[in-house]
Every structure is written in structure tokens, then in C-alpha cells.
Design a protein around this motif. Structure first.
Motif, PDB file in Angstrom:
ATOM      1  N   TYR A   1       0.833  -1.208   0.000  1.00 36.94           N
ATOM      2  CA  TYR A   1       0.000   0.000   0.000  1.00 36.94           C
ATOM      3  C   TYR A   1       0.868   1.260   0.000  1.00 36.94           C
ATOM      4  CZ  TYR A   1      -3.317   3.542   1.586  1.00 36.94           C
ATOM      5  OH  TYR A   1      -4.067   4.689   1.684  1.00 36.94           O
ATOM      6  N   ARG A   2       2.021   1.199   0.641  1.00 37.47           N
ATOM      7  CA  ARG A   2       2.932   2.342   0.614  1.00 37.47           C
ATOM      8  C   ARG A   2       3.414   2.610  -0.817  1.00 37.47           C
ATOM      9  NH1 ARG A   2       5.647   4.544   4.822  1.00 37.47           N
ATOM     10  NH2 ARG A   2       5.148   2.721   6.117  1.00 37.47           N
ATOM     11  N   CYS A   3       3.638   1.552  -1.580  1.00 35.30           N
ATOM     12  CA  CYS A   3       4.035   1.739  -2.984  1.00 35.30           C
ATOM     13  C   CYS A   3       2.927   2.422  -3.773  1.00 35.30           C
ATOM     14  CB  CYS A   3       4.372   0.387  -3.607  1.00 35.30           C
ATOM     15  SG  CYS A   3       5.821  -0.433  -2.901  1.00 35.30           S
ATOM     16  N   LEU A   4       1.690   1.998  -3.557  1.00 34.68           N
ATOM     17  CA  LEU A   4       0.571   2.629  -4.260  1.00 34.68           C
ATOM     18  C   LEU A   4       0.414   4.085  -3.842  1.00 34.68           C
ATOM     19  CD1 LEU A   4      -2.057  -0.262  -4.024  1.00 34.68           C
ATOM     20  CD2 LEU A   4      -0.453   0.230  -5.870  1.00 34.68           C
ATOM     21  N   GLY A   5       0.620   4.361  -2.564  1.00 28.07           N
ATOM     22  CA  GLY A   5       0.541   5.741  -2.108  1.00 28.07           C
ATOM     23  C   GLY A   5       1.628   6.612  -2.700  1.00 28.07           C
ATOM     24  N   ALA A   6       2.808   6.043  -2.894  1.00 25.71           N
ATOM     25  CA  ALA A   6       3.895   6.818  -3.501  1.00 25.71           C
ATOM     26  C   ALA A   6       3.575   7.150  -4.949  1.00 25.71           C
ATOM     27  CB  ALA A   6       5.201   6.033  -3.401  1.00 25.71           C
ATOM     28  N   LEU A   7       3.021   6.204  -5.690  1.00 25.07           N
ATOM     29  CA  LEU A   7       2.631   6.471  -7.073  1.00 25.07           C
ATOM     30  C   LEU A   7       1.552   7.553  -7.135  1.00 25.07           C
ATOM     31  CD1 LEU A   7       2.481   2.814  -8.453  1.00 25.07           C
ATOM     32  CD2 LEU A   7       4.210   4.540  -8.982  1.00 25.07           C
ATOM     33  N   HIS A   8       0.597   7.454  -6.239  1.00 25.68           N
ATOM     34  CA  HIS A   8      -0.482   8.455  -6.220  1.00 25.68           C
ATOM     35  C   HIS A   8       0.048   9.828  -5.833  1.00 25.68           C
ATOM     36  CE1 HIS A   8      -4.510  10.097  -5.661  1.00 25.68           C
ATOM     37  NE2 HIS A   8      -4.139  10.504  -4.455  1.00 25.68           N
ATOM     38  N   HIS A   9       0.970   9.868  -4.895  1.00 25.40           N
ATOM     39  CA  HIS A   9       1.529  11.148  -4.448  1.00 25.40           C
ATOM     40  C   HIS A   9       2.323  11.824  -5.570  1.00 25.40           C
ATOM     41  CE1 HIS A   9       3.192  14.129  -1.734  1.00 25.40           C
ATOM     42  NE2 HIS A   9       4.405  13.821  -2.152  1.00 25.40           N
ATOM     43  N   ARG A  10       3.009  11.042  -6.391  1.00 27.93           N
ATOM     44  CA  ARG A  10       3.782  11.603  -7.495  1.00 27.93           C
ATOM     45  C   ARG A  10       2.935  11.888  -8.724  1.00 27.93           C
ATOM     46  NH1 ARG A  10       7.592   7.298  -6.090  1.00 27.93           N
ATOM     47  NH2 ARG A  10       6.958   6.216  -8.013  1.00 27.93           N
ATOM     48  N   GLY A  11       1.643  11.566  -8.663  1.00 25.70           N
ATOM     49  CA  GLY A  11       0.769  11.812  -9.795  1.00 25.70           C
ATOM     50  C   GLY A  11       0.960  10.833 -10.930  1.00 25.70           C
ATOM     51  N   GLU A  12       1.538   9.680 -10.655  1.00 22.67           N
ATOM     52  CA  GLU A  12       1.770   8.683 -11.685  1.00 22.67           C
ATOM     53  C   GLU A  12       0.616   7.687 -11.717  1.00 22.67           C
ATOM     54  OE1 GLU A  12       6.646   8.820 -11.211  1.00 22.67           O
ATOM     55  OE2 GLU A  12       5.539   7.006 -10.706  1.00 22.67           O
ATOM     56  N   PRO A  13       0.342   7.083 -12.863  1.00 18.93           N
ATOM     57  CA  PRO A  13      -0.774   6.132 -12.956  1.00 18.93           C
ATOM     58  C   PRO A  13      -0.490   4.868 -12.164  1.00 18.93           C
ATOM     59  CG  PRO A  13       0.495   6.137 -14.994  1.00 18.93           C
ATOM     60  CD  PRO A  13       1.030   7.275 -14.160  1.00 18.93           C
ATOM     61  N   ILE A  14      -1.560   4.252 -11.722  1.00 21.28           N
ATOM     62  CA  ILE A  14      -1.467   3.022 -10.949  1.00 21.28           C
ATOM     63  C   ILE A  14      -2.089   1.895 -11.765  1.00 21.28           C
ATOM     64  CG2 ILE A  14      -2.176   1.833  -8.842  1.00 21.28           C
ATOM     65  CD1 ILE A  14      -2.202   4.483  -7.410  1.00 21.28           C
ATOM     66  N   ASP A  15      -1.308   0.897 -12.070  1.00 22.48           N
ATOM     67  CA  ASP A  15      -1.777  -0.306 -12.753  1.00 22.48           C
ATOM     68  C   ASP A  15      -0.815  -1.429 -12.386  1.00 22.48           C
ATOM     69  OD1 ASP A  15       0.522  -0.103 -14.397  1.00 22.48           O
ATOM     70  OD2 ASP A  15      -0.548   1.096 -15.877  1.00 22.48           O
ATOM     71  N   PRO A  16      -1.060  -2.638 -12.826  1.00 25.87           N
ATOM     72  CA  PRO A  16      -0.170  -3.738 -12.434  1.00 25.87           C
ATOM     73  C   PRO A  16       1.289  -3.516 -12.818  1.00 25.87           C
ATOM     74  CG  PRO A  16      -2.221  -4.625 -13.298  1.00 25.87           C
ATOM     75  CD  PRO A  16      -2.271  -3.141 -13.507  1.00 25.87           C
ATOM     76  N   VAL A  17       1.541  -2.886 -13.956  1.00 27.29           N
ATOM     77  CA  VAL A  17       2.926  -2.696 -14.392  1.00 27.29           C
ATOM     78  C   VAL A  17       3.649  -1.683 -13.516  1.00 27.29           C
ATOM     79  CG1 VAL A  17       4.394  -1.987 -16.316  1.00 27.29           C
ATOM     80  CG2 VAL A  17       2.333  -3.342 -16.755  1.00 27.29           C
ATOM     81  N   THR A  18       3.042  -0.529 -13.295  1.00 25.51           N
ATOM     82  CA  THR A  18       3.690   0.494 -12.473  1.00 25.51           C
ATOM     83  C   THR A  18       3.830   0.031 -11.023  1.00 25.51           C
ATOM     84  OG1 THR A  18       1.535   1.557 -12.093  1.00 25.51           O
ATOM     85  CG2 THR A  18       2.843   2.335 -13.953  1.00 25.51           C
ATOM     86  N   THR A  19       2.861  -0.744 -10.550  1.00 26.81           N
ATOM     87  CA  THR A  19       2.951  -1.255  -9.180  1.00 26.81           C
ATOM     88  C   THR A  19       4.120  -2.218  -9.033  1.00 26.81           C
ATOM     89  OG1 THR A  19       0.552  -1.025  -8.901  1.00 26.81           O
ATOM     90  CG2 THR A  19       1.706  -2.480  -7.378  1.00 26.81           C
ATOM     91  N   LEU A  20       4.259  -3.131  -9.983  1.00 27.94           N
ATOM     92  CA  LEU A  20       5.382  -4.068  -9.925  1.00 27.94           C
ATOM     93  C   LEU A  20       6.713  -3.340 -10.014  1.00 27.94           C
ATOM     94  CD1 LEU A  20       6.407  -6.968  -9.864  1.00 27.94           C
ATOM     95  CD2 LEU A  20       6.138  -7.046 -12.358  1.00 27.94           C
ATOM     96  N   TRP A  21       6.778  -2.298 -10.825  1.00 32.41           N
ATOM     97  CA  TRP A  21       8.013  -1.536 -10.935  1.00 32.41           C
ATOM     98  C   TRP A  21       8.350  -0.835  -9.619  1.00 32.41           C
ATOM     99  CZ3 TRP A  21      11.955  -1.366 -14.149  1.00 32.41           C
ATOM    100  CH2 TRP A  21      12.833  -0.277 -14.097  1.00 32.41           C
TER     101      TRP A  21
END
Length: 391
Positions: A220-240
Motif C-alpha cells: 500500500y505504501r508503494c501505491l501511495g507513492a505512485l499516487h503522491h507523485r501523480g503517476e498512474p497506478i496499474d499492475p505494471v507500475t505497481t510491480l516496478w
């Protein structure tokens, strides 16, 4: 040898030998004594003092009536008190003048005992609420414990201030999350990964520590970091993001835990699922705080002021979760009553009147504007000849 028992006997024996010692023990209460018989005896002594017993004004040897009346009054509350036990209390007091110090020993034992009792109640209520998916009883019991700590601090003469212990107390190890709870966390994470914008529903009040499974919290911290940076969230970006943080390499998260989240899509309300997760976090945090406070209360090396400070520090994480729970469950603030949207627009227009537009004057050419000025300057230096216009 029980130091607390000897302290209770010593303070009672001091008052039985010298009734005037009660004047320096106004801060001590019958409930501070551990044994019911001692509570009844001290309550009887205070009652006789309030009734102005004749023994209070005597000098020298204490009259026997002071002992017998105390025993008779205490016998109305508990059974089993005998005259021989009263003499045992008298013999247990080395110095009657040390009664205030004996009383502080009794109060110190009462502080430890009271904190432990309320910590056990908080733990029991938190576990009961966890089984019923409730939080109201836990919140109420936590408020009771906070009030008790404030009252004990005032009685002991210290300021109730949270202080962190030098070494964390030894508490019972945390139990692994139940299978159903782990599945709920996995379902919420899958929904946040596959449903566009779902994390915005919980990002303001849900935290990684609210997840019972540490690996789920880090995901969940990874998803929050993506959201905070304004980057899209999907399986690929999450795995990265997971790979960038080294969660798989260090073993915090396994591929068996990550694969269902990235592979299986989920549909539902992220806000509702987040509230269920936050409810479990609140009761779990309360149970952990109660265990820490109980461990502190069992440490007799801690002075009452230290015990109260450590207990308040243990309640800090619970207060933080409760604040986020109120944020998550509070309805949005309604607009001011009696003002509709049209009236609001008219009021805004009235505060910002439109200024009349003025006609813009033509801007003269730079050469044209400069010509008259230079002509007047030449006329001032070289006045025209009177016959020049005729030539």
C-alpha cells in the motif's frame, strides 16, 4: 515478604497509635488499600475523625475507645476483623511519625494496581469489539483510561505528560492476521491497483500500519507513492515500484502474495473496504497499547510519575488512529443553511462591481510625438526671422 502489605499495615498502625496523623493523610483514600479489611479500617478511621472523636484531642496514650470504636465501625463493612489483628497493625508500625511516607507507599501501589486494572479492561473490550466489528466500546474505554491517568497524576503531584520508555516493555507477541483478514486486505489492494482513481477515496486517512500483514502495508505504501507523485497506478507500475523498493529481494513481500493482487481484478467500494480495515486497525492498536501499559504496570521499578508517562505514550498511536477514524466516518460539512446557489452568485457579483470601460486614446507615433517637442526647442533657441515666411 510483601512490601505493599507491610506499608498498608504500617500506615494503619500509625493512625491507631496516633490519631492526629490522619491530618497529614487527607490525600489517601480507602480505595488505595489493596485488602478489603484495610479499606474498611481506614474508612472507619476517617469517619471517626470527621465525627470529632474524643481521642483526637487527647495527649499521651491513646484511649482504648479509639481502637474499639474503629474495630466496631469497620466490622459493619467487612467480616473477620478481630481485636488481635488490630494489635498486629499496631505492632507493624515502627514509627507513627512516618505515617505520610507509609501512605505514599500505599498510594504508589494503588497507582500501579489501578493502571493495570484499566489496561486489562481496555484489552478485553478491544478484543470483544474486534469480534463484533465495533469500535465504540474501545473508544469509550480508552477515554476512561486517559481520565484515570490524569486523575492519578494529579493525586501523585505530577504533570500528565507522555514520555517514551528507554526500553520497550516485554509484551505478548502479536498474533498473525487471520485468513479472512488477510484476504480482505488483498482484495482492497487489488481494487486499488485495477480500479482507476480508487486510491483517492482512502489516501487521506488510511495508512500502511493499518494493514495487519506487514507485506500488505508496504505494498500500500508503494501505491501511495505512485499516487503522491501523480503517476498512474496499474499492475505494471505497481510491480516496478515494488522492485524499486526491494520488497521482493528482502523478503518483505513474496511473489505468492503479490501475484493475486496484480493478476486478479476487483470491483467494489474502496472507501467501504478501507473503513473496515481501519476499524480492525483501531481495535488492534488498542489491544497492543493495553498490553504495553499492563507490562509497565507490572514493573515495580517504575515510579508512579514514570508509569503514568509511559502509559500516556502507549496511548499515542491509538489516539492517532482514532483521529483518522473520525475523518473517515464523518459526513462532509453541509453548506450554510438559507443560502442557495443563485443568491451566492449574486452576492459575489455585488462584491465585485464591473468597472465601465473607457475609450482608449490613440497612441501617437514615436516620430510624430517627438517632432513638436523638437520644433518648440528649436524655436526657443532660434526665433524665426520676420521675413522668412515670405521667402
Amino acid at each position: 515478604m510483601d512490601p505493599l502489605l507491610q506499608g498498608e499495615q504500617a500506615v494503619l498502625g500509625a493512625v491507631l497509635l496516633d490519631p492526629r496523623q490522619l491530618g497529614g493523610l487527607d490525600w489517601l483514600e480507602p480505595r488505595d488499600f489493596y485488602r478489603p479489611g484495610h479499606q474498611a479500617l481506614f474508612a472507619a478511621l476517617r469517619k471517626l475523625r470527621a465525627e470529632d472523636h474524643p481521642a483526637l484531642g487527647t495527649e499521651g496514650a491513646v484511649p482504648v475507645a479509639w481502637l474499639t470504636d474503629t474495630l466496631t465501625e469497620a466490622g459493619q463493612q467487612v467480616r473477620g476483623l478481630t481485636a488481635s489483628y488490630v494489635h498486629t497493625l499496631v505492632a507493624a508500625c515502627p514509627r507513627p511519625a512516618h505515617a505520610p511516607l507509609y501512605g505514599r507507599m500505599v498510594l504508589e501501589g494503588s497507582v500501579h494496581r489501578t493502571v493495570a486494572e484499566h489496561a486489562d479492561r481496555l484489552l478485553a473490550v478491544a478484543r470483544e469489539d474486534a469480534g463484533q466489528n465495533e469500535v465504540h466500546g474501545t473508544a469509550a474505554q480508552a477515554d476512561v483510561l486517559s481520565g484515570v491517568l490524569d486523575d492519578l497524576a494529579k493525586r501523585w503531584g505530577t504533570h500528565p505528560r507522555a514520555t517514551a520508555p528507554r526500553t520497550p516493555p516485554l509484551s505478548a507477541p502479536g498474533q498473525p492476521p487471520a485468513t479472512a483478514q488477510a484476504e480482505d486486505e488483498q482484495f482492497l489492494l487489488s481494487l486499488l491497483v485495477h480500479q482507476n482513481g480508487a486510491i483517492g477515496e482512502v489516501f487521506d486517512w488510511l495508512r500502511p500500519q493499518d494493514f495487519a500483514h506487514p507485506g500488505h502495508g508496504q505494498l500500500y505504501r508503494c501505491l501511495g507513492a505512485l499516487h503522491h507523485r501523480g503517476e498512474p497506478i496499474d499492475p505494471v507500475t505497481t510491480l516496478w515500484e515494488v522492485q524499486r523498493r526491494g520488497l521482493l529481494a528482502e523478503g518483505t513481500l513474496t511473489e505468492e502474495q503479490l501475484a493475486p493482487v496484480l493478476r486478479d481484478g476487483a470491483a467494489g467500494s474502496a472507501e467501504w473496504l478501507g473503513e473496515q480495515l481501519l476499524r480492525s486497525s483501531l481495535t488492534r492498536t488498542a489491544a497492543g497499547a493495553a498490553q504495553q501499559i499492563a507490562a509497565h504496570a507490572d514493573d515495580r521499578r517504575l515510579a508512579p510519575g514514570q508509569l503514568i508517562g509511559h502509559a500516556l505514550h502507549a496511548l499515542g498511536p491509538l489516539d492517532e488512529v482514532r483521529a483518522r477514524w473520525r475523518t473517515a466516518t464523518s459526513p462532509p460539512a453541509p453548506p450554510p443553511a438559507g443560502i442557495d446557489q443563485a443568491a451566492r452568485v449574486q452576492a459575489a457579483l455585488a462584491r465585485s462591481p464591473v468597472r465601465p470601460r473607457t475609450r482608449a486614446s490613440p497612441v501617437p507615433d514615436r516620430a510624430t510625438a517627438a517632432a513638436p517637442a523638437s520644433l518648440h526647442a528649436r524655436e526657443r533657441t532660434n526665433p524665426p526671422h520676420p521675413h522668412r515666411s515670405l521667402l
